[in-house]
Enzyme design. Structure first.
Site, PDB file in Angstrom:
ATOM      1  N   LYS A  36      24.825  51.451 109.553  1.00 17.63           N
ATOM      2  CA  LYS A  36      26.069  51.090 110.238  1.00 17.63           C
ATOM      3  C   LYS A  36      26.314  49.583 110.151  1.00 17.63           C
ATOM      4  O   LYS A  36      25.366  48.800 110.253  1.00 17.63           O
ATOM      5  CB  LYS A  36      25.920  51.517 111.702  1.00 17.63           C
ATOM      6  CG  LYS A  36      27.137  51.283 112.550  1.00 17.63           C
ATOM      7  CD  LYS A  36      26.923  51.758 113.972  1.00 17.63           C
ATOM      8  CE  LYS A  36      26.607  50.584 114.880  1.00 17.63           C
ATOM      9  NZ  LYS A  36      26.874  50.813 116.295  1.00 17.63           N
ATOM     10  N   LYS A  46      16.273  50.724 122.862  1.00 12.97           N
ATOM     11  CA  LYS A  46      16.283  49.304 123.239  1.00 12.97           C
ATOM     12  C   LYS A  46      14.982  48.865 123.894  1.00 12.97           C
ATOM     13  O   LYS A  46      14.574  47.718 123.752  1.00 12.97           O
ATOM     14  CB  LYS A  46      17.474  48.993 124.154  1.00 12.97           C
ATOM     15  CG  LYS A  46      18.803  48.978 123.418  1.00 12.97           C
ATOM     16  CD  LYS A  46      19.833  48.144 124.164  1.00 12.97           C
ATOM     17  CE  LYS A  46      21.150  48.131 123.395  1.00 12.97           C
ATOM     18  NZ  LYS A  46      22.203  47.394 124.094  1.00 12.97           N
ATOM     19  N   LYS A  62      26.829  44.143 114.517  1.00 12.79           N
ATOM     20  CA  LYS A  62      26.837  42.693 114.740  1.00 12.79           C
ATOM     21  C   LYS A  62      25.425  42.116 114.822  1.00 12.79           C
ATOM     22  O   LYS A  62      25.225  40.936 114.566  1.00 12.79           O
ATOM     23  CB  LYS A  62      27.688  42.318 115.959  1.00 12.79           C
ATOM     24  CG  LYS A  62      27.319  42.986 117.259  1.00 12.79           C
ATOM     25  CD  LYS A  62      28.143  42.378 118.379  1.00 12.79           C
ATOM     26  CE  LYS A  62      28.996  43.383 119.116  1.00 12.79           C
ATOM     27  NZ  LYS A  62      28.252  44.363 119.934  1.00 12.79           N
TER      28      LYS A  62
END
Ligand code: ATP
Ligand code: LTN
Length: 325
Positions: free
Chosen positions: A191, A110, A194
């Site tokens: 994957k 991140k 969202k």
């Protein structure tokens, strides 16, 4: 035995979140004393729009309930409504080596994605440890991606117990053995997520029936038109088999046998039927719940109950550390 888990209200939950997280919570509510929350303090470790965040928090609670989480079997609450999560986090931050946090894989990923990120992105796993340790959770249901964070929580607990006496229970991650990873319909090697750039590959829990059907019918598959399970050479069709398997409760071999003579078009239609059959009733209940006063009552009860439990645990550590009078 007690479990605790939560999701971040980062908007647009997917079929992957439903199968990998929410459906598991619904199963566990009959086996464990369950604490289920919305990790809104975790969500602000990356930039959020305030109006959107507030809508997403409420929406996630309504999704939990609409998916079958029973208010009488679970304690459901919002993380930021319980001040002891951040209070505890400060104490634990001071007891956690800086270097250990820098080695967390999620932080490494991140911190590359975001520029000028806040210090909260680094201390994120300590807040997560506080969530877990405040409630003496035995197990933490989660995806593999969070395993490292649960292990950190366990290490923190061990260290604190050694230094200040037995305060915390040592938690363990609870990762479903048969839990399939649901993949993107347009890129089945990735994957379903969202935050994906291409919404065509992602089924959102609140997509309309029409949109769900279109997305599944145009899912990327191979060209040999044979229903076989092989995630390496046939990732597209294997992903559809995984979706069908997870929602029907059947085994992969049973699904493959049942549809061995079907072509891809027919199988896609059947998968779409099952997804629609699963999601439409959830959406109906969601619409009933989202603006009902019941929602506030559940959250008030969850807040009051967890404040009581968390306060005791926080004061115990604060006291043993010599803080205050
Ligand atoms: P983001 O795009 O923000 O990384 P995400 O949709 O990948 O989000 P998370 O918020 O990281 O999801 O996931 C919450 C939990 O939902 C995970 O720990 C995992 O258990 C489950 N989950 C998410 N995506 C999937 C998936 N595609 N298949 C199975 N489980 C999933
Ligand atoms: N980091 C988790 C959400 C989360 C959590 C927790 C899960 C925050 N605190 C405590 C289990 C227990 C995520 O992003 N999925």
């Amino acid at each position: 035995m007690r479990i605790l888990t939560g999701l971040q209200p980062s908007g647009g939950l997917t079929l992957g979140n439903y199968i990998g997280a929410i459906k598991q919570m619904v199963k566990y509510q009959d086996e464990y004393e369950s604490f289920i929350f919305v990790a809104d303090l975790h969500a602000i470790t990356v930039p959020q729009n305030p109006e959107e965040l507030r809508r997403n928090i409420k929406s996630l609670i309504a999704i939990y309930l609409a998916s079958g989480l029973d208010k009488d079997k679970n304690t459901i609450f919002i993380q930021s409504e319980n001040i002891y999560h951040s209070n505890m986090s400060w104490l634990l931050e001071c007891l956690t080596p800086y270097g250990e946090l820098g080695r967390m894989t999620q932080f490494k990923d991140k911190s590359l994605k975001h520029q000028n990120f806040g210090a909260g992105l680094l201390t994120y796993p300590v807040l997560m440890a506080s969530d877990i340790l405040l409630y003496d959770a035995d197990f933490v249901p989660t995806g593999v991606d969070q395993k490292q964070h649960v292990e950190l929580a366990r290490n923190i607990a061990e260290r604190v117990n050694k230094k200040y006496g037995d305060i915390f229970k040592l938690p363990e991650p609870l990762i479903p053995k048969d839990g399939a990873k649901i993949c993107d319909l347009q890129d089945p090697t990735k994957k379903m997520s969202k935050s994906s750039e291409n919404p065509k590959g992602v089924i959102y829990l609140l997509d309309t029936e029409d949109v769900i059907r279109k997305k599944i019918m145009s899912a990327v598959t191979d060209s040999d038109n044979e229903i076989k399970y092989d995630p390496d050479t046939k990732p597209g069709i294997s992903n559809l088999i995984n979706i069908y398997t997870s929602l029907s409760g059947m085994k992969v071999e049973e699904v493959v046998f049942k549809f061995k003579d079907s072509n891809y078009g027919t199988f896609k239609r059947i998968v779409a039927d099952l997804v629609v059959e699963t999601l439409i009733p959830i959406q109906k209940r969601y619409q009933e719940i989202i603006n009902s006063p019941e929602l506030d009552k559940i959250l008030d009860a969850g807040r009051d109950k967890t404040l009581e439990i968390a306060r005791r645990k926080y004061l115990e550590l604060k006291d043993r550390m010599g803080l205050g009078r």
